[in-house]
Design a protein around this motif. Sequence first.
Motif, short mmCIF file in Angstrom:
data_model
loop_
_atom_site.label_atom_id
_atom_site.label_comp_id
_atom_site.label_asym_id
_atom_site.label_seq_id
_atom_site.Cartn_x
_atom_site.Cartn_y
_atom_site.Cartn_z
N SER A 121 12.36 -0.57 6.25
CA SER A 121 12.09 0.10 4.97
C SER A 121 10.59 0.38 4.88
O SER A 121 9.77 -0.34 5.45
CB SER A 121 12.53 -0.79 3.80
N CYS A 161 7.49 2.84 2.27
CA CYS A 161 7.26 3.73 1.14
C CYS A 161 6.02 4.59 1.42
O CYS A 161 5.10 4.16 2.12
CB CYS A 161 7.09 2.96 -0.17
N GLU A 201 1.73 1.06 9.32
CA GLU A 201 3.10 1.15 8.83
C GLU A 201 4.07 1.44 9.97
O GLU A 201 5.17 0.89 10.04
CB GLU A 201 3.20 2.24 7.75
N ALA A 217 8.26 -3.71 2.81
CA ALA A 217 7.35 -2.56 2.68
C ALA A 217 6.01 -2.94 2.08
O ALA A 217 5.09 -2.11 2.04
CB ALA A 217 8.01 -1.48 1.82
N ASN A 218 5.84 -4.17 1.65
CA ASN A 218 4.57 -4.61 1.08
C ASN A 218 3.62 -5.16 2.13
O ASN A 218 2.52 -5.61 1.80
CB ASN A 218 4.81 -5.68 0.01
N SER A 224 16.67 7.34 0.31
CA SER A 224 15.37 7.45 -0.35
C SER A 224 15.54 7.39 -1.86
O SER A 224 16.49 7.93 -2.41
CB SER A 224 14.68 8.77 0.05
N THR A 225 14.60 6.70 -2.49
CA THR A 225 14.60 6.61 -3.95
C THR A 225 13.17 6.80 -4.45
O THR A 225 12.21 6.39 -3.78
CB THR A 225 15.12 5.25 -4.44
N GLU A 226 13.05 7.40 -5.61
CA GLU A 226 11.72 7.63 -6.19
C GLU A 226 11.31 6.42 -7.01
O GLU A 226 12.06 5.90 -7.83
CB GLU A 226 11.74 8.87 -7.08
N SER A 227 10.09 5.92 -6.72
CA SER A 227 9.57 4.78 -7.45
C SER A 227 9.03 5.25 -8.80
O SER A 227 8.38 6.29 -8.89
CB SER A 227 8.45 4.10 -6.65
N LYS A 239 5.55 7.06 -5.70
CA LYS A 239 5.90 6.90 -4.29
C LYS A 239 7.39 7.08 -4.06
O LYS A 239 8.19 6.98 -4.98
CB LYS A 239 5.46 5.52 -3.78
N TRP A 240 7.73 7.35 -2.79
CA TRP A 240 9.12 7.39 -2.36
C TRP A 240 9.40 6.16 -1.51
O TRP A 240 8.65 5.82 -0.61
CB TRP A 240 9.40 8.64 -1.52
N ASN A 241 10.51 5.48 -1.81
CA ASN A 241 10.94 4.32 -1.02
C ASN A 241 12.05 4.76 -0.07
O ASN A 241 13.00 5.44 -0.47
CB ASN A 241 11.47 3.21 -1.94
#
Length: 568
Positions: free
Chosen positions: A212, A214, A242, A257-258, A319-322, A327-329
């Motif tokens: 995953s 972002c 990344e 992702a962090n 994909s999802t929008e934060s 940002k996109w995840n």
Amino acid sequence: MANRNDFKLLHAKCIQIYENVLATLKINKDSLCNLTDTEKARYGFYYLILQTLTDGNEIEEFTDMICDTEFNSRLFDNRESDEGIDAAYFDNEHNQIVLFSFKYREKFSVDKEQNINELISASKFFNAINTGNTQHLKGKIKTVADDINTRLDSNQIWTIIIYYATNENITLTSDHPNVKSFAEEYDIEFKGFGLNEIVEATSIRPRNIDASFCVKKGAALTYEEDEMSSNKSYIVKMSLPELIRITCNDPILRNDANKEGDESLIKAHVDLNVLFDNVRGFILRSKFNDNIVKSLYDEPQRFFYYNNGITIIANDIKSTESRIGGKWNFIVSDFQVVNGGQTLRSIHKFNQSDENNMINKLTKAHILVRFLRISDNNLRNKIGEFTNSQNAISLSDLRSLRSEQIQLEQFLDAHGIQYFRKKGDFKASKSYKYSIGKERLGQLLLSTMFGRPEIATNKKREIFDSLYDELFISNDKLLSEETLNLIFNFQDIESSYRKSEFSGSIQKNMYIAYLKYKLGDNTITSIISKFETFLKRYIKENPKDQSASRFLITTGFKESLDKEFKIN
């Protein structure tokens, strides 16, 4: 890190490889059938490593490479000393002399490291190379030494590489003081290859890779093949930290992702399962790209301009929008790098070379990554073929991705023939009557069905280029009993030559296969005898300063042969 189960899986796979080797070579010795499982696995291990780390594709090729005294004594009653070199391979395309030292351990130990003493046992051999004095050597190892000296004495630049391949858990590295001293003394390049490398290179424990990440909204573009389709692919500007994280061998890091730029990435290693399986062998054998490393060191902020990027295919991309931070995840499931594998390995190597590179260099660099959501296996293979077609990967390897090659593999498998369609294709799931690679089958088809044995061995590239469609696509006889008979006859030809008074070769085998195809009921033994008599007479009647192998590739010899055997 490999574990006890990996050790056991490798053991089982090597035993099955040994059984398939005996079936292919048609060696019927009670003593070879009654070996212990460890002894069988040891010899199977030789073949597994050679297929993984050389460009060979045939059991016969690997057998010829093996110099190990015990192996040759048991199989062929040849007892000459190997002088610490267990196998040798000459890569004439890249001017590399590749030597192997094998060690197969009976028991697993998590802390067991490769033993430097096994490498030092080859000192006598390397001294003979350095001095040019090989008179004390005998048999196959003397031939290898003389061939090495011939190449080193030429005007071309050759590199000697020695692989120390074992099933031990901890691999010796080239910076080990004793290894470094040994390599410098004899001007060779050392490469350790242990259980961890074997597990990754041969997919003993295949697994899906998920990750995953972002990115900022402006760093990703969406592509849809059809406006009505729900399948979306993406082009992403990604930072190199990344990229390192999502392709590393730590599943926790890959899915957090962090962790971008986190200190834990400094020790991260690439997971070789992310490399597209059909070109993984090429990537493993290729050198790290010095230009990539140099650009990262000198101008990391311009790396994006200098590099063509990486292509990744995945079974699923979500994909999802934060709501926070714009940002996109992304969650990418079951993915592989189909293009850019050498770039990826070079980036990971640069990261590992200096703990300061992550902060000082890699955080400043970006790369273009294409994430393609593809579930159709045929399309995945085509993408793998087309995106790698401009790289130094052979046409033969690229053709292995084609649907007709996969169908051929399935057809032959159903009839007890193992087909080496791609690198590392030794299968441990069943026993086979015979094994054959796609290059050898292409030569066999060209020699028999198309009647061209004189060009079969020196037109290998054309078999997978200009002749490919004719041999493998429009050939109505390919998936038929006729092909099966050709393969089994070829097995008998190899076996008959080994048992005869004559010296065999691939060129001669192709001519015998051609004659058997044309003459039908004649036995292989009688055909060999008549062919050798004719060859001897032809050479005598056509005195030229060239070897028999040079005659065999001429049109004149083929035409005279047809007249001799009354073939229209």
